[in-house]
Design a protein around this motif. Structure first.
Motif, short mmCIF file in Angstrom:
data_model
loop_
_atom_site.label_atom_id
_atom_site.label_comp_id
_atom_site.label_asym_id
_atom_site.label_seq_id
_atom_site.Cartn_x
_atom_site.Cartn_y
_atom_site.Cartn_z
N GLY A 283 0.27 -4.62 10.91
CA GLY A 283 1.33 -4.36 9.95
C GLY A 283 0.92 -4.71 8.53
O GLY A 283 0.07 -5.57 8.30
N ARG A 284 1.56 -4.02 7.54
CA ARG A 284 1.20 -4.26 6.15
C ARG A 284 2.28 -3.69 5.23
O ARG A 284 3.08 -2.85 5.63
N ILE A 285 2.28 -4.17 4.02
CA ILE A 285 3.07 -3.58 2.95
C ILE A 285 2.09 -2.83 2.06
O ILE A 285 1.14 -3.41 1.53
N SER A 286 2.31 -1.52 1.92
CA SER A 286 1.41 -0.67 1.15
C SER A 286 2.06 -0.24 -0.15
O SER A 286 3.27 -0.03 -0.21
N ARG A 287 1.24 -0.10 -1.18
CA ARG A 287 1.70 0.40 -2.48
C ARG A 287 1.06 1.76 -2.72
O ARG A 287 -0.16 1.92 -2.57
#
Length: 307
Positions: A96-100
């Motif tokens: 999982g990750r937060i992507s920009r």
């Protein structure tokens, strides 16, 4: 209310719609996996290919799109003419990750993959506050007989900090703020409950006791599952409802206001747009469609989008 009208079809499990000021809608296609712009005439343009499983999206203070990325936690599964999110396929899950995403260039940057040394499991949705930070849910995932639990997090858009606020949470999915920013709501998928906490400050939530009944705004009866949500200008929580496909509208006092049937078992998200914020856009993921309808109330203004 008017009926749902199709904007476009042929989407690969659409989610995370953002009604843009120019009349287009930017959304994720979880099984694309990509970020897509849908023009008012239904034309689709790829904004960026997003590795993993883009699940939720929001416009940040810098004009970029921030994506809650479940890392391919789900596998595309076809059943009875509908697309479902199936179990994780070994070897495809990337974490999982937060992507920009830079909307102009399509460049994708992973902003966060951990919190205090612990890997994010499957971020699902996010909402920005007025301080340049965002709250997000981590849905968690199952692996054989083991359940990797998720929680509620707060992070800064500049990549400088991330904190875990609530753990554990039970398959937290959609997340949103009350119009005045004092209450944080999130939906639990399999329990069919909408939870809430008072916001004491940026990234600070009031503690809830074990038997604090206030923290549960509403629980749906029978076998109804919950996905993502939006908040309207009256503070009603409008939560996409699975199985009993549609949108359930819950008042800030915990009363059922309305239910709008969609005809798709996998109704996954809602956002508000138009000059008066009274156009609701709804993602029907089982059939791969984006719909719109006139809403009786304006949606709540989102920071950095409707300011």
């Amino acid at each position: 209310m008017t009926e749902l009208v199709e904007v476009t079809s042929g989407l690969e499990f659409p989610e995370g719609p953002i009604a843009m000021p120019d009349g287009s809608v930017i959304l994720v296609e979880m099984f694309g996996p990509r970020l897509t712009r849908v023009l008012p005439d239904g034309t689709k343009e790829t904004v960026a290919e997003v590795p993993g499983g883009p699940n939720g999206a929001a416009l940040g203070p810098d004009g970029a799109i921030y994506v809650a990325n479940n890392g391919a936690r789900f596998t595309k599964t076809e059943m009875e003419g509908l697309t479902f999110p199936g179990p994780t396929t070994p070897g495809k899950y990337i974490g999982g990750r937060i992507s920009r995403v830079d909307v102009e260039t399509g460049d994708v940057t992973d902003l966060y993959t951990q919190c205090n040394g612990v890997d994010l499991v499957a971020p699902n949705d996010l909402v920005f506050d007025d301080q340049g930070g965002f709250y997000f849910t981590d849905h968690g995932r199952d692996e054989g007989r083991v359940a990797h639990l998720g929680g509620i997090y707060y992070a800064k858009a500049d990549g400088s900090s991330i904190e875990e606020l609530v753990f554990p949470a039970h398959e937290p999915n959609g997340i949103g703020l009350s119009p005045d920013g004092t209450i944080l709501y999130w939906a639990e998928t399999w329990t069919g409950r909408v939870m809430r906490r008072r916001v004491l400050g940026p990234g600070q939530l009031e503690e809830a006791g074990l038997v604090d009944t206030w923290q549960c705004l509403y629980g749906l009866p029978g076998f109804q599952l919950l996905d993502s949500l939006g908040v309207d200008g009256d503070g009603n929580v409008c939560v996409a409802t699975l199985v009993n496909g549609g949108v359930t509208v819950i008042s800030p006092d915990g009363e059922l206001v309305d239910f709008i049937e969609s005809g798709d078992l996998l109704t996954t998200n809602i956002c508000f747009g138009g000059d008066d914020l009274k156009t609701a856009y709804v993602t029907l993921s089982g059939t791969g469609r984006l719909m719109r309808m006139e809403w009786p109330r304006p949606g709540a203004k989102l920071h950095y989008l409707n300011d």
